[in-house]
Motif scaffolding. Structure first.
Motif, PDB file in Angstrom:
ATOM      1  N   UNK A 231     -19.845   0.830  -3.831  1.00 48.32           N
ATOM      2  CA  UNK A 231     -20.215   0.228  -2.526  1.00 48.32           C
ATOM      3  C   UNK A 231     -20.395  -1.243  -3.183  1.00 48.32           C
ATOM      4  N   UNK A 232     -19.621  -1.909  -3.858  1.00 49.25           N
ATOM      5  CA  UNK A 232     -19.620  -3.291  -4.360  1.00 49.25           C
ATOM      6  C   UNK A 232     -20.124  -4.346  -3.448  1.00 49.25           C
ATOM      7  N   UNK A 233     -19.682  -4.356  -2.048  1.00 47.64           N
ATOM      8  CA  UNK A 233     -19.954  -5.106  -1.341  1.00 47.64           C
ATOM      9  C   UNK A 233     -20.746  -4.600   0.016  1.00 47.64           C
ATOM     10  N   UNK A 234     -20.948  -3.253  -0.218  1.00 45.86           N
ATOM     11  CA  UNK A 234     -21.737  -2.580   0.752  1.00 45.86           C
ATOM     12  C   UNK A 234     -20.863  -1.635   1.700  1.00 45.86           C
ATOM     13  N   UNK A 235     -19.558  -1.619   1.355  1.00 48.11           N
ATOM     14  CA  UNK A 235     -18.656  -0.617   2.042  1.00 48.11           C
ATOM     15  C   UNK A 235     -17.943   0.263   1.194  1.00 48.11           C
ATOM     16  N   UNK A 236     -17.259   1.139   1.557  1.00 47.31           N
ATOM     17  CA  UNK A 236     -16.570   2.263   0.795  1.00 47.31           C
ATOM     18  C   UNK A 236     -15.235   1.483   0.323  1.00 47.31           C
ATOM     19  N   UNK A 237     -15.267   0.637  -0.359  1.00 44.69           N
ATOM     20  CA  UNK A 237     -13.973  -0.004  -0.640  1.00 44.69           C
ATOM     21  C   UNK A 237     -13.934  -0.514  -2.532  1.00 44.69           C
ATOM     22  N   UNK A 238     -12.842  -0.813  -2.755  1.00 40.88           N
ATOM     23  CA  UNK A 238     -12.675  -1.366  -4.244  1.00 40.88           C
ATOM     24  C   UNK A 238     -11.385  -2.397  -3.909  1.00 40.88           C
ATOM     25  N   UNK A 239     -11.709  -3.407  -4.565  1.00 40.21           N
ATOM     26  CA  UNK A 239     -10.608  -4.547  -4.720  1.00 40.21           C
ATOM     27  C   UNK A 239      -9.174  -4.164  -5.652  1.00 40.21           C
ATOM     28  N   UNK A 240      -8.166  -4.227  -5.170  1.00 36.12           N
ATOM     29  CA  UNK A 240      -7.046  -3.651  -5.778  1.00 36.12           C
ATOM     30  C   UNK A 240      -6.843  -4.289  -7.351  1.00 36.12           C
ATOM     31  N   UNK A 241      -7.396  -5.769  -7.141  1.00 39.08           N
ATOM     32  CA  UNK A 241      -7.402  -6.391  -8.689  1.00 39.08           C
ATOM     33  C   UNK A 241      -8.542  -5.726  -9.358  1.00 39.08           C
ATOM     34  N   UNK A 242      -9.426  -5.225  -9.026  1.00 40.08           N
ATOM     35  CA  UNK A 242     -10.312  -4.528  -9.814  1.00 40.08           C
ATOM     36  C   UNK A 242      -9.866  -3.229 -10.223  1.00 40.08           C
ATOM     37  N   UNK A 243      -9.051  -2.480  -9.470  1.00 43.34           N
ATOM     38  CA  UNK A 243      -8.763  -1.206  -9.584  1.00 43.34           C
ATOM     39  C   UNK A 243      -7.613  -1.316 -10.875  1.00 43.34           C
ATOM     40  N   UNK A 258       7.600   0.808 -14.477  1.00 46.25           N
ATOM     41  CA  UNK A 258       8.150   0.038 -13.496  1.00 46.25           C
ATOM     42  C   UNK A 258       7.508   0.252 -12.175  1.00 46.25           C
ATOM     43  N   UNK A 259       6.930   1.357 -11.697  1.00 44.35           N
ATOM     44  CA  UNK A 259       6.247   1.776 -10.501  1.00 44.35           C
ATOM     45  C   UNK A 259       5.101   0.821 -10.601  1.00 44.35           C
ATOM     46  N   UNK A 260       4.312   0.848 -11.769  1.00 47.32           N
ATOM     47  CA  UNK A 260       3.153   0.417 -11.957  1.00 47.32           C
ATOM     48  C   UNK A 260       3.189  -1.287 -11.539  1.00 47.32           C
ATOM     49  N   UNK A 261       4.132  -1.761 -12.462  1.00 47.59           N
ATOM     50  CA  UNK A 261       4.553  -3.200 -12.357  1.00 47.59           C
ATOM     51  C   UNK A 261       4.842  -3.740 -10.882  1.00 47.59           C
ATOM     52  N   UNK A 262       5.704  -2.711 -10.062  1.00 44.64           N
ATOM     53  CA  UNK A 262       5.970  -3.092  -8.786  1.00 44.64           C
ATOM     54  C   UNK A 262       4.527  -3.113  -8.128  1.00 44.64           C
ATOM     55  N   UNK A 263       3.734  -1.936  -8.166  1.00 47.92           N
ATOM     56  CA  UNK A 263       2.607  -2.207  -7.626  1.00 47.92           C
ATOM     57  C   UNK A 263       1.469  -3.433  -7.832  1.00 47.92           C
ATOM     58  N   UNK A 264       1.553  -4.012  -8.961  1.00 48.55           N
ATOM     59  CA  UNK A 264       0.847  -5.072  -9.422  1.00 48.55           C
ATOM     60  C   UNK A 264       1.444  -6.303  -8.947  1.00 48.55           C
ATOM     61  N   UNK A 265       2.853  -6.267  -9.001  1.00 45.54           N
ATOM     62  CA  UNK A 265       3.476  -7.584  -8.388  1.00 45.54           C
ATOM     63  C   UNK A 265       3.389  -7.527  -6.754  1.00 45.54           C
TER      64      UNK A 265
END
Length: 706
Positions: A231-243, A258-265
């Motif tokens: 709950x880093x900012x008080x909600x049930x979430x996580x930033x994708x950059x942090x993930x 390639x799948x992971x690279x596509x996700x990051x892009x």
């Protein structure tokens, strides 16, 4: 290769539309129009049937109606967009008049209501605005065949792309009344204008669905749930950059896959959308309340349209990403785990602002179990300073028992509720973030309070605050307070108009043309405004139709003129032994006899063990200095304090003897060092007589000016 899914459509086309087989373009035109359909207009849809090595097959199925449209235009579907770039076709597929090659690539927008396709031009602009120049809404005849793909076909085509099988899309047809702009029927009421970037954002997040589900194995799921649980900012979430950072640091993904690279892009592409920066996140509604988790992840994309409550969702089945047979909604997400790709609302309010998106900032968020609340507002301040409210803000304020305000009384926001959160914010947006702005005479901003993130199910009930607003001095602040309510979304904080209207502006003593502004986030949901009048009872409920609230007033000028102020006061106590009413302490009877007819006593039991108190509430502020306490003969209170309420907390003012310790007398007079002004005064009994130390008895409680 010809898909069997299209064979029924092909047979139907051959019977109904094959009017001139030697002219392919005409062969696939539906020449005879179907009877008009009453009701709303309809738009034709296609579906994605299969994928092969970076290519996808899209086209008609049993639902498709190319003659009059098949789906009412008040429904939501992604739009199928095509960009023809004349690329070479894939090998191993036989193209013909029914299964063509598009000569380009396809993408799907986020879901849009069908009437957004108001014209051919509007339909194409929707695609070009979302994906860039050259993108247009896919058309029934976009499939080509022949040695050089010179012939125009129909019903389906292959294209480069990564659409999810089972998904449906809006598609146009140029020669039939099967479009939102030319089908039979009427249009639904128009939707309000939305953020121009919303569709782009939903579309780009939609492109993350497939790669995210493909990498979400057991280890990745554990990582996500652990990160969301912080709950880093008080909600049930996580930033994708942090993930991304944590997944690679934990070595649970191959950073070069390639799948992971596509996700990051895809995540990086959200860093700049038409000049604005967005922070994508993964949100799991109600995760902290214990939703049912599953090894099969259900994933959807956020929605901003409040009318679109049931959303398409996707799962990984037999190694393939497919659309879930049934959509998901708020009711489903209350008990079942649903992952939502959405955007983090970075609110500029104290510690709810995100730490920097850097390795150091990410490391700091990783350590947090929950956000540290900003300082709570507890004291009397008449300023425009913003307050971030963490939970209840006051100290159990006691309102004037008459429900009337006195001049220079302490004004509080007591409680508020938003009975229908879905009328304000979509369920995929997470917790509500209310803001209240109060404006007084001459447009002065008295309070700008941000209440933090509040669970949707909690805000449906009363959220108690006891938030101090100001000392309401009519000569300074006038007789009216304008109260503006907002639900805050992301965006820069700037000065924006409150839109209070001409009547409220006049009540605040300003010209009718005066535009009152305040400092808050550019993006917000207006929950309406109201006026609190000094002369009104504090027992009434204020409301805008969206949010409802109560005010509370404490103290102020005035009085009854009685010498013993206690005689006109209202009594209360922390607990009461049956038959020993607190009303005995100001009935004018100084008898020190034992029994409920003469005294108050606290209740029995561990939780009622002293300290226990009995209180006088004058209804208005009184100025006093001398207090006389009568207790029960043989059962005298040994230790007690005389305490007053200072608007924030209880204090024990010094006196000739205060606190009282070791008492054995039935009557004690306490003279304070200086006169005190308060609406509330109490005896805090700390220890009863030796024979019954757990009981404190007060027979009479008198308060005098001198």
């Amino acid at each position: 290769m010809r898909s069997s899914l299209w064979r029924p459509a092909v047979a139907l086309a051959a019977i109904l539309a094959l009017a001139a087989p030697t002219i392919p373009a005409q062969a696939h035109s539906a020449q005879s129009a179907r009877p008009a359909v009453a009701g709303l207009r309809k738009q034709m849809t296609w579906t994605a049937s299969e994928r092969q090595g970076g290519y996808v097959h899209v086209g008609s199925d049993g639902t498709t109606n190319a003659y009059t449209g098949d789906t009412a235009v008040d429904q939501y579907q992604p739009a199928l967009c095509l960009r023809v770039d004349y690329q070479s076709p894939p090998g191993g597929i036989t193209f013909d008049s029914y299964i063509g090659w598009s000569r380009g690539q396809v993408k799907a927008t986020g879901p849009v209501r069908g009437d957004a396709l108001a014209s051919p031009q509007a339909a194409d602009e929707l695609c070009s605005r979302t994906f860039g120049a050259g993108w247009e809404l896919a058309e029934f005849h976009d499939g080509r065949y022949g040695p050089s793909f010179e012939y125009q076909g129909g019903w389906s085509f292959w294209a480069a792309g990564d659409l999810i099988p089972g998904s449906r899309f809006w598609v146009t047809i140029s020669d039939q009344p099967a479009n939102a702009w030319n089908s039979a029927g009427t249009l639904p009421p128009a939707l309000p204008a939305g953020d121009q970037n919303d569709l782009i954002l939903k579309s780009r997040l939609g492109e993350l669905v497939s790669p995210l589900l493909q990498v979400a194995d057991g280890n990745f799921q554990y990582l996500v749930r652990n990160a969301v649980g912080r709950l880093f900012d008080g909600d049930d979430n996580v930033l994708l950059t942090d993930l991304i950072w944590e997944a690679e640091a934990s070595y649970i993904v191959d950073p070069y896959d390639p799948t992971w690279v596509a996700f990051k892009d895809g995540v990086a592409a959200l860093g700049n959308v038409n000049g604005e920066t967005y922070v994508p996140q993964l949100f799991i509604p109600n995760y902290e309340d214990g939703v049912i988790t599953s090894g099969e992840i259900t994933l959807t994309v956020f929605e901003s349209d409040l009318g679109h409550t049931s959303l398409p969702a996707y799962v990984l089945s037999n190694g393939q990403v497919v659309q879930r047979p049934t959509p998901v909604d708020e009711v489903y997400a209350e008990t079942n785990e649903v992952w939502v790709l959405s955007l983090n609302e970075q609110i500029a309010a104290g510690s709810s602002t995100l730490t920097a998106n850097t390795p150091a900032g990410r490391a700091e968020r990783m350590k947090k179990k929950s956000i540290t609340p900003a300082p709570v507002v507890t004291g009397p301040k008449a300023t425009g300073t913003e307050a971030t409210i963490a939970g209840r803000s006051g100290t159990n304020v006691t309102c004037n028992p008459t429900g009337l305000r006195n001049n220079r009384g302490l004004e509080y926001l007591q409680r508020f509720t938003i009975p229908n959160p879905s009328s304000v914010e979509h369920w995929t947006a997470g917790k509500l973030e209310p803001r209240m702005i109060i404006v007084a005479k001459d447009g002065y901003e008295l309070k700008n309070a941000y209440f933090g993130k509040i669970k949707r199910k909690n805000v449906k009930n009363w959220v108690w605050q006891d938030l101090f607003i100001t000392t309401w001095d009519r000569a300074v602040w006038g007789d009216y307070f304008a109260v503006k309510w907002l639900e805050i979304d992301n965006g820069p904080t700037i000065d924006l108009s409150l839109g209070l209207g001409a009547l409220i502006t006049q009540l605040l003593g300003l010209p009718i043309t005066f535009d009152i502004k305040a400092h808050f986030e550019k993006k917000n949901d207006d929950m309406g405004s109201g006026v609190v009048m000094f002369s009104e009872s504090t027992n009434i409920e204020y409301g805008t139709g969206t949010v409802y609230w109560y005010h509370c007033s404490s103290g102020g000028d005035g009085g009854t003129g009685n010498d013993n102020f206690a005689r006109s006061a209202i009594t209360s106590a922390s607990s009461t032994f049956p038959g020993y009413s607190p009303a005995r302490v100001n009935d004018g009877d100084r008898s020190t006899a034992l029994g409920g007819g003469s005294s108050w006593a606290n209740n029995a039991g561990g939780v009622n063990y002293p300290p226990q108190w009995v209180q006088l509430d004058f209804g208005v502020n009184k100025t006093f200095r001398r207090i006389v306490v009568f207790t029960t003969a043989g059962y005298e209170i040994q230790n007690f304090d005389i305490q007053i309420w200072n608007g924030i907390t209880w204090v024990t003012p010094p006196g000739n003897v205060n606190p009282v310790t070791g008492n054995t007398a039935t009557s004690r007079t306490i003279v304070l060092n200086t006169s005190q002004t308060s609406r509330l005064v109490r005896i805090l009994g700390r220890l009863g007589p030796n024979i019954q130390q757990g009981f404190v008895r007060v027979n009479e409680f008198e308060v005098y000016a001198q």
